[in-house]
Design an enzyme around this catalytic site. Structure first.
Site, mmCIF file in Angstrom:
data_model
loop_
_atom_site.group_PDB
_atom_site.id
_atom_site.type_symbol
_atom_site.label_atom_id
_atom_site.label_comp_id
_atom_site.label_asym_id
_atom_site.label_seq_id
_atom_site.Cartn_x
_atom_site.Cartn_y
_atom_site.Cartn_z
ATOM 1 N N GLU A 147 -42.498 -47.846 -116.303
ATOM 2 C CA GLU A 147 -41.769 -46.607 -116.489
ATOM 3 C C GLU A 147 -41.045 -46.812 -117.896
ATOM 4 O O GLU A 147 -40.397 -47.759 -117.969
ATOM 5 C CB GLU A 147 -41.251 -45.908 -115.329
ATOM 6 C CG GLU A 147 -40.293 -46.731 -114.697
ATOM 7 C CD GLU A 147 -38.868 -46.739 -115.112
ATOM 8 O OE1 GLU A 147 -38.430 -45.826 -115.973
ATOM 9 O OE2 GLU A 147 -38.066 -47.422 -115.058
ATOM 10 N N GLU A 151 -32.597 -41.924 -117.134
ATOM 11 C CA GLU A 151 -31.744 -41.045 -116.347
ATOM 12 C C GLU A 151 -31.265 -39.726 -116.990
ATOM 13 O O GLU A 151 -30.681 -40.062 -118.099
ATOM 14 C CB GLU A 151 -30.716 -41.616 -115.500
ATOM 15 C CG GLU A 151 -31.445 -42.803 -114.656
ATOM 16 C CD GLU A 151 -30.435 -43.586 -113.711
ATOM 17 O OE1 GLU A 151 -29.222 -43.030 -113.385
ATOM 18 O OE2 GLU A 151 -30.746 -44.816 -113.349
ATOM 19 N N GLY A 253 -24.531 -49.217 -120.060
ATOM 20 C CA GLY A 253 -24.654 -49.758 -118.870
ATOM 21 C C GLY A 253 -25.806 -49.213 -118.131
ATOM 22 O O GLY A 253 -26.799 -49.074 -118.711
ATOM 23 N N CYS A 256 -31.007 -50.375 -115.975
ATOM 24 C CA CYS A 256 -31.772 -50.994 -116.738
ATOM 25 C C CYS A 256 -31.362 -52.055 -117.739
ATOM 26 O O CYS A 256 -31.919 -53.018 -117.705
ATOM 27 C CB CYS A 256 -32.858 -49.992 -117.342
ATOM 28 S SG CYS A 256 -33.693 -49.109 -116.379
#
Ligand code: UDX
Length: 445
Positions: A147, A151, A253, A256
Site C-alpha cells: 500500500e 494517513e 515521523g 512508516c
C-alpha cells in the site's frame, strides 16, 4: 463481485475494507482484539481518518467483523494481510503477526490467495512461500501488493493511486489481484515478489531522503541568509525533481518512514552492506527535531523553569496517530532541559495523554499558551493559524513562536507581535523579546 477478506483492522485494513466494500465487494474483516471488533460492530471507528467512519457506515451491509480466521475464508478466496510490522530492538521488522496469520490459516481445500499489504522486508514473501510449502499448503497463493496510502488522505490515495504494484509467484495469482484494481486507470506494475517488496521500501526511503535533504538545505539557508521556501519552489520546478516532499520542517515521523528506513538499513546491514546514504538520512532526521531546542535557548537562555507549549502533537495534521511523532522527542528533550511542557492537538488529546504522561495536555489552544514563555508549532494543523491574533499573543508571557513547519507567514507573525523563528527562513533579531506583564500587574494599573 469477488468476496474479500481483510486480516488486521488497523488503519490500512480498515481503509482497504471500506474502499473495496464501497466498490461493491463483500468484505470480512478479522482482528485479534475483541474490543476492537466489538467497537467496529457497534459503528465506533477507533482511528481518526477523514471520511473513513462515514464510508464504513455507508457500506455496513457489505462489511462483517470477526475474531475468527475461519469466517474470513467462509466465502472469500482472496484476503489482504494488513497486520502491523513494528520495528524490533535491532531495527528489523517484527513479523510475528504475519507468522500468526500463516499459522491460523484454515485449509478450505480450495485455492486461496494471500495478498500482503503490510510493509515487510524484502524476502518475506519467499519465507512465507517456503513455510506454506513445508506445511503442505502449496495451493495457497501469495502476492505482494504494497500500500502507498498516506494517513489523512487514505481514501483518496486508494481511489486514485499513482500506481498499483503486484508481485506474484504465479501469473494466475498476479492476474487475480490485478483484476481487483480494474476501477483505476493507474499503471499496474507486475513483478516478482521481492521487487514488489523493494518498491515499497525504496519509495519510502526515497521520500524520507528528500525530506532530510531539504531539511539540510534549510539549515544551510539559515546560516547563509537564503529562504528555503523559495529554494524548494525553485528546485521543485525542475521536472526531473518535482515539487513534492520538499517541505522543510522538524523532520518526518509516523508509522512508516522511521520504521521503514530503519528496516531497509537493517536489511542491507544483515547482508553485510552498509547503506551509507540512508544512515545519514535517519541521523539528519533525528538531529532536526532537536534543533528546535537551540532556537528556544537562543531567545530564552536556559530553559530551566520556563514553560513551553507544543502545538500539534500527532505526527502530522488530520490524524490522531502519535507513532514516532516529533512531539515525543521534543517533549522529552525540553523536560530534560528543565522546562515545563504543555501540549495541545485538535484530535490527538487522548493519545497524547497516554504517551506523554509528564506533559500537561490542555483542552484548548489558549490554555496551552497561557503564561507560556514560548510556543512551538510541531505539526501544521490549520487550526494553529489562530495564533496570529492579538488575543493569543496577549496570553503568552513571552511572545516567542518557533514554527517547526513553516506554517505561518513570517511577516504576519511579526506584525501580530511575535518574535518568530521558523526553519530555513530569516531569523528574528535577538534582542526583540519583550515580556507580557503578569495579569495581576495589569489589573493594578
Ligand atoms: C507515508 C507515505 O507517504 C505513504 O506512501 C506510505 O504508505 C506510508 O508513509 P504517512 O506516514 O501517512 O505516509 O505520511 P506522509 O504524509 O507521507 O508524511 C510522513 C512524514 O513526513 C510526516 O511526519 C510529515 O510531516 C513529513 N514530511 C512530509 C515532511 O517533513 N516534509 C514533506 O515535504 C513531506
Amino acid at each position: 463481485m469477488e468476496p474479500l477478506g481483510v486480516i488486521g483492522a488497523g488503519w490500512v485494513g480498515l481503509v482497504t475494507a471500506a474502499c473495496f466494500a464501497d466498490l461493491g465487494h463483500e468484505v470480512v474483516v478479522r482482528d485479534v482484539v475483541p474490543e476492537r471488533v466489538a467497537d467496529l460492530e457497534d459503528g465506533r471507528v477507533p482511528i481518526y481518518e477523514p471520511g473513513l467512519a462515514e464510508l464504513l457506515a455507508a457500506n455496513r451491509e457489505r462489511i462483517r467483523y470477526t475474531l475468527d480466521m475461519a469466517d474470513v475464508f467462509e466465502r472469500a478466496r482472496m484476503a489482504f494481510i494488513c497486520v502491523d510490522t513494528p520495528p524490533t530492538h535491532s531495527g528489523d521488522a517484527d513479523l510475528s503477526r504475519v507468522w500468526r496469520v500463516v499459522e491460523e490459516l484454515p485449509d478450505v481445500g480450495e485455492r486461496i490467495v494471500l495478498i500482503m499489504k503490510s510493509t515487510v522486508p524484502v524476502g518475506t514473501g519467499a519465507l512465507v512461500r517456503e513455510r506454506l510449502d513445508r506445511a503442505g499448503l502449496a495451493h495457497i497463493g501469495y502476492v505482494s501488493n504494497p500500500e502507498f496510502l498516506a494517513e489523512g488522505s487514505g481514501l483518496e490515495d486508494f481511489r486514485s493511486p499513482d500506481r498499483v504494484v503486484v508481485g506474484a509467484f504465479t501469473d494466475e495469482d498476479g492476474d487475480a489481484v490485478a483484476a481487483l484494481y480494474g476501477f483505476t486507470e493507474a499503471p499496474i506494475l507486475r513483478s516478482d515478489v521481492a521487487s514488489a517488496e523493494m518498491v515499497k521500501m525504496a519509495s519510502n526511503a526515497f521520500l524520507a531522503t528528500r525530506i532530510s535533504f531539504i531539511n539540510e538545505i534549510a539549515n544551510v539557508c539559515e546560516v547563509t541568509g537564503a529562504d528555503v521556501e523559495a529554494v524548494a519552489r525553485g528546485v521543485g520546478l525542475d521536472h526531473r525533481l518535482g515539487p513534492h516532499f520538499l517541505r522543510a520542517g522538524i523532520g518526518y515521523g509516523g508509522s512508516c518512514f522511521p520504521k521503514d528506513t530503519s528496516a531497509l538499513k537493517q536489511l542491507a546491514a544483515n547482508s553485510g552492506y552498509h547503506f551509507q546514504l540512508l544512515t545519514a538520512v535517519i541521523e539528519v532526521n533525528e538531529l532536526q527535531k532537536r534543533r528546535v531546542v537551540g532556537k528556544l535557548v537562543k531567545h530564552l537562555g536556559s530553559l530551566r523553569g520556563k514553560t513551553v507549549a507544543l502545538l500539534g502533537l500527532a505526527f502530522k495534521p488530520n490524524t490522531n496517530d502519535m507513532r514516532e511523532a516529533p512531539s515525543l522527542v521534543l517533549a522529552s528533550r525540553l523536560m530534560a532541559e528543565g522546562a515545563s511542557v504543555r501540549g495541545w492537538d485538535p484530535v490527538a488529546l487522548e493519545e497524547a495523554r497516554a504517551m506523554l504522561p509528564s506533559v500537561e495536555v490542555t483542552e484548548s489552544l489558549h490554555d496551552a499558551i497561557k503564561g507560556a514563555d514560548a510556543a512551538v508549532i510541531v505539526t501544521e494543523w490549520k487550526e494553529l493559524q489562530a495564533l496570529l491574533s492579538p488575543e493569543a499573543r496577549g496570553l503568552m508571557r513571552k511572545p516567542l513562536l518557533v514554527d517547526g513547519r513553516n506554517l505561518l507567514d513570517p511577516a504576519e507573525a511579526r506584525a501580530a507581535g511575535f518574535v518568530y523563528e521558523s526553519i530555513g527562513r530569516a531569523a528574528h533579531d535577538l534582542d526583540a523579546l519583550p515580556e507580557t506583564e503578569e495579569p495581576e500587574t495589569q489589573l493594578r494599573q
